[in-house]
Design a protein around this motif. Structure first.
Motif, short mmCIF file in Angstrom:
data_model
loop_
_atom_site.label_atom_id
_atom_site.label_comp_id
_atom_site.label_asym_id
_atom_site.label_seq_id
_atom_site.Cartn_x
_atom_site.Cartn_y
_atom_site.Cartn_z
N HIS A 1 12.37 7.73 -27.40
CA HIS A 1 13.14 7.20 -26.28
C HIS A 1 13.40 8.25 -25.19
N GLN A 2 13.48 9.52 -25.59
CA GLN A 2 13.76 10.56 -24.59
C GLN A 2 12.51 11.05 -23.89
N SER A 3 11.37 11.03 -24.58
CA SER A 3 10.13 11.57 -24.01
C SER A 3 9.02 10.53 -23.93
N GLY A 4 8.70 9.90 -25.07
CA GLY A 4 7.54 9.02 -25.13
C GLY A 4 7.61 7.85 -24.18
N VAL A 5 8.71 7.11 -24.22
CA VAL A 5 8.82 5.91 -23.38
C VAL A 5 8.84 6.25 -21.89
N PRO A 6 9.65 7.23 -21.43
CA PRO A 6 9.60 7.56 -19.99
C PRO A 6 8.21 8.01 -19.52
N GLU A 7 7.53 8.83 -20.35
CA GLU A 7 6.19 9.29 -19.95
C GLU A 7 5.20 8.12 -19.92
N GLN A 8 5.33 7.21 -20.86
CA GLN A 8 4.47 6.03 -20.88
C GLN A 8 4.65 5.19 -19.61
N THR A 9 5.91 4.96 -19.23
CA THR A 9 6.20 4.18 -18.02
C THR A 9 5.71 4.89 -16.77
#
Length: 478
Positions: free
Chosen positions: A105-113
């Motif tokens: 939630h802190q790294s993976g999801v923002p980078e994906q978006t």
């Protein structure tokens, strides 16, 4: 305890059509985490009707790509502000260790978006592609329509947004069908969409079981299905899509192989495989669960993996020091145990672990991280997806033998090569028929493409390739 009594349908919080309730219990100690409505077919009808109106008549598909990106950027900031809350909630629902949900939630999801946003910004949505005899040709990229997104429980927000974000950027409307095990975080995600400024009807979020899923997938108002889950369910969805000629993308199972070449640094290999093979309790479609080792170093590899696995912290997933938490459900716990028993029956050497519940953790759905050696690639534990912390070590004679074994699988999702010669590692990676490979544990960016060959799926996610799954192409000659 968290309680939801309404569903998110077409941008509105509405009472469910029936009184069905989902109880979400912690797989750590079976305590009640919360309750949510169980969406029924009538709720699907309402969600599809809202999505259909929003797509056929509403402003969202007719906004400029930049206007849609602005809304998605706003959503991403709102989502990031609640990252710690979402990480803890998902851990409490599905048993994923907190270290993993925090990273997601802190790294993976923002980078994906962000990767999807870059892809949308770079795309020429209306492209002049040539002129012949005084006529010009316009290649136009348009949204595919109403999307049914069906996701699993193991990484719910990542899976949801891998579909919702590109669909929204393309101008689609979406009905997200979430798993019963992670119903609470799905409706918490709806709260963020509710704040982000989407027009009415664009997003619906419905937690429900398999019957409602199939009703949604087969609904005549749906134009495209985006699914992440098991290969068996993916085949069923593909058959429904084929009957109706719906667009479909499927991210399915895997049995990924990691090839350890003779010159590999074994310390680095084991450190990398700790996350690649056992991250998220190994309830991970891309987990490297087939370890291919050269005969010249076979026992050295087995010994190093044994040490690593015996040092893993197994326990309460909410403890930041825990590496392995419980399986998500009792049937999943039993499934993993049955494969461990099968491996013993097949004649593999159980190096560490076993089918018994770890001592002191009998109140949850725990299994022992288990390592098998002397494994033949024809054994079921080497061929079937277990979806739990069970690794097999398969010997190979030479590099060609390793490539043959790696490719001898119905799956083709992920894999790895470990070597001191990076260029040679890329050469070997090119020979493996999978959609995602890592050399020496390198992490790919989300600008790449993720998905599988063979029974691991159809289509791709992330970046430009993922965005393209939600686009139709129209040629206009003038």
């Amino acid at each position: 305890m968290i309680t939801y009594d309404k569903l998110y349908v077409g941008g509105q919080w509405v009472a469910p059509a029936t009184g069905g309730v989902l109880e979400v219990r912690s797989p750590h100690d079976l305590s009640l985490v919360g309750t949510a409505p169980h969406a029924a077919p009538a709720d699907v009808d309402a969600a599809v009707a809202a999505a259909r109106r929003a797509f056929d008549e509403g402003p969202w598909p007719r906004m400029s790509p930049q206007e849609r990106s602005t809304v998605v950027e706003r959503f991403s900031k709102l989502h990031a502000a609640r990252a710690e809350e979402f990480a803890a909630l998902v851990t409490s629902e599905n048993g994923s260790p907190l270290w993993f949900t925090r990273w997601t939630h802190q790294s993976g999801v923002p980078e994906q978006t962000d990767a999807y946003l870059r892809a949308a910004a770079a795309l020429d949505w209306d492209e002049q592609v040539g002129a012949v005899n005084g006529s010009s040709t316009l290649l136009r990229r348009e949204p595919v329509g109403v999307v049914a997104a069906v996701i699993p429980w193991n990484a719910p927000h990542q899976s949801a947004l891998a579909k919702l974000v590109p669909a929204l950027l393309a101008g689609c409307t979406v009905i997200l069908k979430a798993s019963p095990e992670t119903a609470l975080d799905a409706l918490a995600l709806a709260e963020v969409f509710d704040e982000s400024g989407l027009p009415e009807g664009v997003v619906s979020i419905l937690p429900a079981g398999r019957e409602t899923s199939e009703y949604l997938v087969a609904h005549p108002g749906v134009d495209k299905i985006a699914f992440t889950g098991s290969t068996a369910v993916g085949r069923r969805i593909a058959s429904i899509a084929g009957e109706q000629l719906k667009r479909v993308s499927l991210e399915l199972g895997g049995k990924s192989a990691s090839i350890i070449l003779e010159d590999a640094d074994l310390t680095a290999v084991v450190a990398g495989l700790k996350a690649l093979s056992l991250g998220n309790n190994a309830e991970n479609c891309v987990a490297h669960t087939r370890i291919l080792a050269p005969r010249s170093r076979y026992e050295e590899v087995v010994g190093a993996l044994k040490t690593m696995m015996e040092e893993l912290s197994v326990g309460d997933p909410a403890d930041p020091q825990t590496f392995i938490g419980p399986m998500v459900r009792a049937d999943q716990q039993q499934r993993v145990r049955s494969y461990i028993e099968l491996g013993i029956a097949e004649g593999a050497r159980m190096v560490t672990g076993g089918p018994e519940t770890p001592e002191g953790l009998e109140g949850g759905y725990y299994v022992r991280p288990t390592l098998f050696a002397d494994v033949d690639s024809d054994m079921r534990i080497a061929r079937e997806e277990i979806f739990g912390p069970v690794l097999v070590v398969i010997p190979f004679d030479d590099e060609d033998d390793a490539v043959r074994i790696a490719n001898d699988s119905e799956y083709g999702l992920g894999g790895g090569v470990w070597t001191a010669d990076r260029d040679h590692g890329v050469e070997v990676a090119r020979r493996i028929r999978t959609g995602w490979m890592t050399v020496n544990g390198a992490a790919p960016t989300y600008d790449g493409a993720f998905g599988g060959y063979k029974s691991s799926g159809i289509g791709r996610e992330f970046g430009a390739a993922g965005l393209a799954q939600y686009i139709e192409y129209k040629t206009i000659a003038v």
